[in-house]
Design a protein around this motif. Structure first.
Motif, PDB file in Angstrom:
ATOM      1  N   PHE A  65       0.681  -1.615   0.400  1.00  0.00           N
ATOM      2  CA  PHE A  65      -0.060   0.334  -0.389  1.00  0.00           C
ATOM      3  C   PHE A  65       1.247   1.008  -0.160  1.00  0.00           C
ATOM      4  O   PHE A  65       0.821   2.417  -0.844  1.00  0.00           O
ATOM      5  CB  PHE A  65      -0.839  -0.099   1.284  1.00  0.00           C
ATOM      6  N   ARG A  66       1.947   1.311   0.637  1.00  0.00           N
ATOM      7  CA  ARG A  66       2.739   2.464   0.740  1.00  0.00           C
ATOM      8  C   ARG A  66       3.409   2.467  -0.782  1.00  0.00           C
ATOM      9  O   ARG A  66       3.330   3.851  -1.794  1.00  0.00           O
ATOM     10  CB  ARG A  66       4.508   2.505   0.984  1.00  0.00           C
ATOM     11  N   ASP A  67       3.195   1.381  -1.713  1.00  0.00           N
ATOM     12  CA  ASP A  67       3.734   1.228  -2.940  1.00  0.00           C
ATOM     13  C   ASP A  67       2.691   2.326  -3.841  1.00  0.00           C
ATOM     14  O   ASP A  67       3.063   2.814  -4.655  1.00  0.00           O
ATOM     15  CB  ASP A  67       4.559   0.258  -3.743  1.00  0.00           C
ATOM     16  N   LEU A  68       1.039   1.489  -3.389  1.00  0.00           N
ATOM     17  CA  LEU A  68       0.605   2.443  -4.069  1.00  0.00           C
ATOM     18  C   LEU A  68       0.361   3.810  -4.080  1.00  0.00           C
ATOM     19  O   LEU A  68      -0.900   3.909  -4.415  1.00  0.00           O
ATOM     20  CB  LEU A  68      -0.490   1.213  -4.778  1.00  0.00           C
ATOM     21  N   ALA A  69       0.928   3.927  -2.573  1.00  0.00           N
ATOM     22  CA  ALA A  69       0.075   5.273  -2.536  1.00  0.00           C
ATOM     23  C   ALA A  69       0.370   6.499  -3.627  1.00  0.00           C
ATOM     24  O   ALA A  69      -0.183   7.471  -3.083  1.00  0.00           O
ATOM     25  CB  ALA A  69       1.184   5.561  -0.783  1.00  0.00           C
ATOM     26  N   ARG A  70       1.330   6.462  -4.145  1.00  0.00           N
ATOM     27  CA  ARG A  70       2.113   7.564  -5.233  1.00  0.00           C
ATOM     28  C   ARG A  70       0.450   7.833  -6.313  1.00  0.00           C
ATOM     29  O   ARG A  70       1.055   8.539  -6.823  1.00  0.00           O
ATOM     30  CB  ARG A  70       2.874   7.452  -5.395  1.00  0.00           C
TER      31      ARG A  70
END
Lengths: 118, 505
Positions: free
Chosen positions: B309-314
């Motif tokens: 989810f950190r990866d998709l946050a952008r």
């Protein structure tokens, strides 16, 4: 949003009361007495007296709980659809306004033997 | 004399282009909308299908080569397992309950995933997507097949394996996995990718295959370990495909974000509920346990999921709506569900048992804040009833969740002493749920879920409550496939055969 589809989409409720041979489903659970893993599903006739459901199938199902014998049904607090509610034990389920798939919950004052207070 | 010219070998990229170049033709007498009727109705906007390149660019010849190699290894080990009485090398026959649930609930899911990918491979309009989905469709049918073959050896000796397909369609706990896949297969192609590519591959297979296969290894089940390894090497490719699809949707048009987020919310929760069954396998059903469900969830759920989810946050994606409730549930779910599986064990095609004192000590060490306080007293009471000859069976049957179809055994996120009661009325009919997560999924698409085939109501609707007739219908042999492990035929046979194998009798 009621389902995205490429043409008109109409779902038929599968468990509506007409499918149950004149009977209905009733869910009952005893709050905070979790020996019973989930609310009981009862298959009942709406013309049954409420008191008979309590003293019959419900009492039988509650037996394995060590506090079952101590239930004073006159002091029990009831919820129907999660709202406070008062049943009439002498009248039928239908007369008590209990419909198909209603969830009744009851609460008993007093200790809960299977909950370790520590 | 002519010189022999060495033909230049094509590189991976060129070979992939050669494989796909003729698939991307321009239609001449039909429109693209007619060819691909399902790509638009979900609301996802795609402007350029060429932007999605298959990250693996796997060609058919390479695929056949890898998979054939794996098959050879797999069947060599399966043969050795059969010839060397591998079924006696497991820790004990209790372990097989976990395998039975896996075979009844999960393997048919692999087959469904195959059907789904074959379909969306046709429905997507881009060539890269089509080929990748077709490859995954073949993988999934191979997984179903190798799982069934790996476990068929046990079926010769033990109860509960013989009718897994009937169990999948008809028994109450398997309908949890069944409804997950039916929901996915009746969704549009993009939602299907989130359901399987994200939820099943990312959320589920990490937690299912890695700790569960280690469990198989710990318990001496080399047949299962072998299919686990064989399948797991495909999963990385599947996860990448799922993730690429999510990124592709998000990069193509900002309007796609809310749709994708809603699907992530939905399918995270649906996947988490299927994991309820896995949690009982890990905490209760393995005689020799590798790690607790809690520990597995910390690594594969919180750490790996958090990183995703950190990866998709952008792109603007936030962690799924049920993320916090899931975190609150991990100290409780395996115990709550196992207590249910035990008390309804007359209706399961596997055995369950009261955990021994040693097992309970392990559980209390792994769940220091919850097990002794909430769950040990219940197990001790059940144990006392059994000692008095009053083995606890809950004939009350269970209220099921209209969405995930699990019995509504779960408690309020912030109060483990109170069952979570959620209900909603839609078109005059009442529907019940195990959680806010499931209620919210229902309320987004009520027309879909009001049609759910729920096994407990069906017992009354279709069989008028006749349990014996129901057992025939689900191919459950009363007294053999179900009930307590102690005193079962599985227990007796395993002990007898093991003694013969390890002594001079």
């Amino acid at each position: 949003m009621a389902v995205k589809s490429i043409k008109e989409y109409i779902g038929e409720p599968r468990d509506s009361v007409g499918h149950f041979h004149g009977n209905q489903l009733l869910f009952v659970s005893w709050d905070r007495h979790l020996l019973f893993a989930a609310p009981f599903l009862l298959y009942v006739n709406p013309e049954t007296r409420f008191g008979d459901v309590v003293s019959g199938p419900l009492t039988a199902l509650l037996q394995p709980d060590p506090d079952a014998a101590a239930i004073d049904w006159n002091r029990v607090e009831w919820l129907k659809a999660n709202q406070p509610w008062t049943p009439d034990f002498e009248r039928t389920l239908a007369e008590n306004g209990i419909s198909h798939k209603d969830q009744l919950r009851f609460r008993t004052p007093g200790p809960n033997s299977l909950l370790n207070p520590a | 004399m002519d010189m022999k010219v060495q033909k230049k070998k094509l590189g991976m990229k060129e070979r992939y282009r050669a494989l796909t170049r003729d698939l991307g033709w321009e239609p001449s007498y039909r429109t693209k909308d007619e060819l691909y009727p399902y790509v638009k109705y979900e609301g996802i906007r795609i402007h350029d299908w060429e932007k999605w390149e298959d990250p693996f660019r796997l060609t058919m010849d390479a695929y056949w080569k890898y998979q054939a190699e794996k098959e050879r290894k797999f069947y060599a080990i399966i043969d050795a397992h059969a010839q060397n009485n591998g079924h006696l090398h497991i820790t004990d026959a209790r372990y097989l309950s976990a395998l039975k649930i896996f075979l009844q609930a999960i393997s048919p899911g692999e087959y469904c995933a195959h059907k789904g990918f074959a379909r969306v491979g046709r429905e997507f309009a881009g060539v890269g997507t089509q080929v990748a989905c077709q490859m995954q469709a073949i993988d999934e049918i191979r997984h179903a097949q190798t799982q069934i073959h790996a476990m068929s050896n046990y079926n010769r000796y033990y109860d509960g394996f013989h009718a897994f397909a009937d169990a999948r369609d008809r028994i109450w706990y398997t309908s949890v996995a069944r409804s997950f896949f039916d929901d996915a297969m009746s969704a549009g192609p993009f939602e299907f990718m989130i359901a399987i590519g994200f939820s099943f591959e990312y959320v589920l297979t990490n937690l299912l295959f890695v700790p569960f296969m280690s469990g198989a290894a710990y318990n001496g089940d080399m047949a299962t370990v072998t299919f686990g390894f064989s399948a797991q090497s495909d999963e990385a490719r599947h996860m990448t495909l799922g993730l690429e699809c999510i990124k592709f949707m998000l990069e193509q048009d900002p309007e796609n974000l809310p749709i994708v987020q809603a699907w992530i919310d939905k399918w995270f929760w649906r996947g988490f509920r299927v994991l309820g069954l896995v949690s009982t396998m890990m905490d209760y059903m393995l005689p020799k346990r590798v790690m607790s469900w809690r520990e597995a969830f910390e690594i594969y759920g919180i750490e790996n999921g958090g990183a995703l989810f950190r990866d998709l946050a952008r792109y603007g994606i936030r962690p799924p709506k049920g993320w916090e409730d899931a975190g609150k549930a991990i100290d409780h779910m395996s115990h709550q569900l196992m207590l249910g599986l035990y008390q309804w064990s007359f209706g399961t095609a596997f055995h369950s048992w009261i955990p021994s004192d040693e097992d309970m000590d392990w559980l209390s060490a792994k769940y220091p804040t919850t097990f002794d306080k909430y769950y040990r007293p219940r197990w001790n009471h059940i144990k006392k009833l059994a000692a008095e000859g009053k083995q606890y069976k809950n004939f009350g049957l269970a209220k099921l969740c209209q969405c995930c179809q699990l019995p509504t055994v779960f408690t309020e996120p912030d109060d483990p002493t109170l069952i979570c009661h959620r209900e909603t009325v839609y078109k005059g009919e009442t529907y019940h749920f195990c959680s806010d997560g499931c209620q919210s999924v229902f309320e987004d698409e009520p027309e879909k879920y009001i049609q759910a085939w729920l096994p407990m109501p069906a017992l009354f609707r279709e069989q008028q409550g006749d349990i014996a007739a129901w057992m025939d219908w689900v191919s459950l042999r009363d007294g053999f496939d179900n009930g307590d492990y102690d005193g079962s035929r599985d227990q007796k046979h395993f002990k007898e055969w093991r003694e013969i194998a390890t002594s001079n009798r």
